[in-house]
Scaffold this active site. Structure first.
Site, mmCIF file in Angstrom:
data_model
loop_
_atom_site.group_PDB
_atom_site.id
_atom_site.type_symbol
_atom_site.label_atom_id
_atom_site.label_comp_id
_atom_site.label_asym_id
_atom_site.label_seq_id
_atom_site.Cartn_x
_atom_site.Cartn_y
_atom_site.Cartn_z
ATOM 1 C CD GLU A 1 50.496 28.133 11.809
ATOM 2 O OE1 GLU A 1 49.349 28.034 11.401
ATOM 3 O OE2 GLU A 1 51.435 28.558 11.106
HETATM 4 C C1 LIG Z 1 44.273 19.674 13.978
HETATM 5 C C2 LIG Z 1 45.005 20.289 12.835
HETATM 6 C C3 LIG Z 1 44.723 21.592 12.469
HETATM 7 C C4 LIG Z 1 45.378 22.171 11.375
HETATM 8 N N1 LIG Z 1 45.000 23.432 10.944
HETATM 9 C C5 LIG Z 1 45.476 23.893 9.756
HETATM 10 C C6 LIG Z 1 44.943 25.083 9.169
HETATM 11 O O1 LIG Z 1 44.091 25.767 9.744
HETATM 12 N N2 LIG Z 1 45.387 25.450 7.942
HETATM 13 C C7 LIG Z 1 46.326 24.737 7.259
HETATM 14 O O2 LIG Z 1 46.671 25.113 6.148
HETATM 15 N N3 LIG Z 1 46.854 23.598 7.790
HETATM 16 C C8 LIG Z 1 46.451 23.161 9.015
HETATM 17 N N4 LIG Z 1 46.959 21.999 9.554
HETATM 18 C C9 LIG Z 1 48.019 21.298 8.848
HETATM 19 C C10 LIG Z 1 49.345 21.340 9.579
HETATM 20 O O3 LIG Z 1 49.912 22.629 9.529
HETATM 21 C C11 LIG Z 1 50.240 20.245 8.966
HETATM 22 O O4 LIG Z 1 49.694 19.010 9.392
HETATM 23 C C12 LIG Z 1 51.677 20.372 9.369
HETATM 24 O O5 LIG Z 1 52.266 21.515 8.810
HETATM 25 C C13 LIG Z 1 52.510 19.135 8.963
HETATM 26 O O6 LIG Z 1 52.281 18.767 7.646
HETATM 27 P P1 LIG Z 1 51.914 17.234 7.319
HETATM 28 O O7 LIG Z 1 50.788 16.843 8.204
HETATM 29 O O8 LIG Z 1 51.729 17.097 5.867
HETATM 30 O O9 LIG Z 1 53.179 16.427 7.799
HETATM 31 P P2 LIG Z 1 54.448 16.078 6.894
HETATM 32 O O10 LIG Z 1 54.928 17.306 6.211
HETATM 33 O O11 LIG Z 1 54.145 14.894 6.079
HETATM 34 O O12 LIG Z 1 55.517 15.688 8.015
HETATM 35 C C14 LIG Z 1 55.637 14.373 8.571
HETATM 36 C C15 LIG Z 1 56.925 14.323 9.407
HETATM 37 O O13 LIG Z 1 58.061 14.566 8.554
HETATM 38 C C16 LIG Z 1 58.813 15.663 9.023
HETATM 39 N N5 LIG Z 1 59.325 16.436 7.890
HETATM 40 C C17 LIG Z 1 58.673 16.774 6.756
HETATM 41 N N6 LIG Z 1 59.463 17.512 5.960
HETATM 42 C C18 LIG Z 1 60.641 17.654 6.600
HETATM 43 C C19 LIG Z 1 61.867 18.321 6.315
HETATM 44 N N7 LIG Z 1 62.029 19.034 5.199
HETATM 45 N N8 LIG Z 1 62.866 18.249 7.220
HETATM 46 C C20 LIG Z 1 62.718 17.563 8.373
HETATM 47 N N9 LIG Z 1 61.581 16.914 8.706
HETATM 48 C C21 LIG Z 1 60.558 16.971 7.836
HETATM 49 C C22 LIG Z 1 57.847 16.486 9.871
HETATM 50 O O14 LIG Z 1 58.525 17.272 10.854
HETATM 51 C C23 LIG Z 1 56.974 15.406 10.482
HETATM 52 O O15 LIG Z 1 57.559 14.897 11.646
HETATM 53 C C24 LIG Z 1 46.360 21.430 10.681
HETATM 54 C C25 LIG Z 1 46.670 20.127 11.077
HETATM 55 C C26 LIG Z 1 45.995 19.550 12.122
HETATM 56 C C27 LIG Z 1 46.288 18.120 12.483
#
Ligand SMILES: Cc1cc2nc3c(=O)[nH]c(=O)nc-3n(C[C@H](O)[C@H](O)[C@H](O)COP(=O)(O)OP(=O)(O)OC[C@H]3O[C@@H](n4cnc5c(N)ncnc54)[C@H](O)[C@@H]3O)c2cc1C
Length: 592
Positions: free
Chosen positions: A434
């Protein structure tokens, strides 16, 4: 494994003396939310959470979910719990009676939702996402879509999902690649989504996916993303179910926690979908769902903390170890000061988080029922400001609380069979999904503070100061501690507003510490409000020992937890200096 019993006294005190529930019940349309009705709903929800949902938690963790023949199979007990949830009308409390809802305040659904997540967080995610889908559709869908899909989502006969994330698009959704081609009165959706919570299951007869995708002529970036409703089974005009749509789970993720929540890779293969809202305005529509979900995830932090606390408390009474100071015989570990320190830290962080979360949700109801534009704007800005604090702070402290839960169990905490480890593992997702807490912190300093020149935060600070004046004399020492912390938050606000003018890197560099500072200060303020209410109720003749415990919670938090604000405030003074000092290539040189 400890049982779960909803903390009804704390929930009721928080509703009535923090989140303004009694005031809300006087608003037109909320007459049914009388004190008796609220009590009856909470007590029945507590029974269902304890007797029906909580017993599924351990089994779910052990069994997990499997993908068989293109369908997700979850533990049998989950289906039964879901059926009882739907039949009990638990998913419809706050929704519009036009679509079968009960028209009660959103605020009332919050303690109920807290109970589901405490009872079984993996299971609770399914109702949580469905409620977000209802809200999103209600606010953005056409009358036709609403008439066709809302009644069954509200009744719980169908569930909803949120399909945003793709392998390349996580925090940055501007690069979403899923496509939508117009075809007659509908669209054809193609692409792959990852991490989709409860993307498939057999607990309900249909699943309504809300999916972000791009139209053929869409501009690049966030302004070119549209929102589509994609049903698992197509729905005929008479409301009956038709053919299976070409959208479904391709595989399941193996996770460190919430094992029984199906996290699906979803394939959309020319699937039939319907536009929700205006073309290219999908992200704005989805934000209604995401804001709701952010508050709900913060609430999950409170829920899992409560469950971990109850489990640790029970263990602290049962586990016999060496004599406490002044005793000769061995006794339960709750007699040792360090165990009490851990328990009180768990208890007060949980109670503080509950109060912040309920209070933020109450503001949304007050905004909906506002009698003037000014009141509406004020309550909306208050809820918007508190949302990243609820999501970020409550889920950060949930890491500490569930870890302390393991610690209180000693070696047995590291052993799965006690269940303490499950709460710790389950809690770990909360700062990630989220919108990661890094993104929440940026939202707090950027959209919620810099964008309005710190006005909403200044209003909250004034509100905090106003509540200090109504404190009982017995709480003066605690009020002084809160006053000092509030002044620290005010200084931080000024530092952010001034510092951002000359240093573009500063907001991002201080964001996390700013969010944590705000969370600890809000927690102190809320516990003081609760203690003030407890003193008053006791002076009016209520001799419930809970009221005394509430005052002790405030004293402990102010003495042992609130002083953490100083550390976060101190770190803000460093600005972006040391965080950004090391050039990117020198990070790499460390292992070359
Ligand atoms: C169990 C689980 C359930 C989920 N359920 C859903 C769902 O129902 N629907 C859905 O659509 N998604 C879902 N997600 C996805 C989830 O919302 C994302 O994993 C989350 O938003 C982070 O995106 P990412 O994994 O690509 O991490 P990334 O965006 O790659 O982030 C990696 C790191 O970089 C940091 N970072 C990235 N961009 C920035 C920035 N601009 N400034 C500062 N720091 C930054 C982040 O804070 C993090 O620490 C789920 C994920 C999991 C693991």
């Amino acid at each position: 494994m400890a049982d779960y019993n909803a903390p009804l006294k704390d929930m009721k005190l928080t509703l009535n003396h923090v989140a303004r529930m009694t005031e809300l019940a006087e608003k037109p349309g909320f007459e049914d939310a009388s004190a008796d009705m609220v009590d009856a709903i909470l007590e029945e929800a507590a029974r269902v959470a304890r007797d029906v949902v909580a017993p599924t938690n351990w089994e779910g963790d052990q069994q997990g979910v499997q993908l068989k023949d293109g369908t997700v199979v979850c533990p049998e007990s989950f289906k039964d719990a879901y059926q009882q949830y739907a039949e009990g009308g638990w998913g419809s409390l706050q929704f519009d009676p036009e679509y079968g809802g009960q028209g009660l305040p959103f605020l009332l659904s919050i303690p109920v939702m807290e109970m589901w997540h405490s009872a079984n967080m993996a299971w609770g995610l399914c109702p949580m996402l469905s409620q977000g889908a209802v809200e999103c559709l209600d606010l953005n869908g056409s009358d036709e879509l609403k008439a066709k899909y809302l009644p069954k989502l509200v009744s719980g006969e169908w569930t909803g999902t949120m399909n945003l994330t793709e392998s390349n698009a996580g925090s940055d959704l501007s690069v979403v690649r899923a496509k939508a081609e117009p075809e007659g009165d509908h669209y054809r959706i193609s692409g792959e989504k990852i991490f989709i919570t409860w993307g498939d299951h057999e607990m309900a007869e249909n699943i309504i996916h809300l999916v972000l995708a791009r139209l053929p002529d869409a501009p690049a970036g966030v302004r070119g993303i549209s929102l589509f409703l994609v049903p698992k089974f197509l729905v005929n005009d008479d409301g009956s179910l038709g053919e299976r749509n070409t959208a479904g789970p391709l595989s399941l993720e193996h996770k460190m926690g919430i094992h029984a929540s199906a996290t699906c890779v979803m394939g959309f293969d020319n699937a039939i979908g319907y536009l929700v809202g205006e073309p290219n305005r999908g992200l704005a529509c989805m934000f209604t769902m995401m804001n709701n979900a952010r508050l709900s995830v913060g609430l999950q932090g409170v829920s899992i903390s409560e469950r971990a606390y109850q489990q640790a408390l029970q263990y602290a009474f049962e586990r016999i170890q060496g004599p406490a100071v002044g005793a000769r015989e061995a006794g339960p570990i709750i007699r040792h000061a360090d165990v009490r320190r851990m328990l009180m830290t768990m208890k007060t962080l949980t109670e503080a988080g509950r109060a912040i979360a309920y209070d933020a949700c109450g503001s949304l109801d007050f905004a909906a029922k506002a009698e003037s534009d000014e009141e509406k704007a004020r309550e909306q800005a208050r809820a918007a400001l508190l949302t990243p604090i609820v999501k970020g702070w409550c889920t950060e402290v949930a890491q500490e609380v569930t870890s302390l839960g393991v610690q209180i169990h000693g070696g047995m905490g590291f052993i799965e069979e006690t269940g303490a480890a499950q709460h710790y593992r389950d809690a770990r997702i909360l700062p990630i999904y989220e919108g990661t807490n890094g993104i929440q912190a940026l939202d707090l300093v950027g959209r919620k503070t810099l964008m309005d020149k710190g006005e909403a935060l200044a209003a909250l600070i004034s509100e905090m100061r106003a509540s200090l004046t109504s404190c009982d004399a017995s709480l003066m020492a605690q009020a002084k501690q809160v006053e000092e912390a509030v002044a620290g938050l005010e200084t931080a606000r000024e530092l952010l507003l001034k510092g951002a003018e000359g240093d573009a890197l500063l907001p991002g560099a201080i964001a996390y510490n700013f969010m944590m500072l705000a969370g600890y200060v809000c927690g102190g303020w809320q516990l003081l409000r609760q203690a003030t209410a407890a003193v008053r109720l006791a002076s009016e003749g209520d001799d419930d020992p809970y009221l005394k415990a509430k005052q002790e919670s405030a004293r402990f938090y102010m003495a042992q937890v609130l002083p953490r604000w100083k550390g976060f405030a101190e770190m803000l003074n460093d600005g972006s200096q040391t965080i950004m000092a090391l050039p990117e290539e020198q990070f790499a040189s460390a292992w070359q």
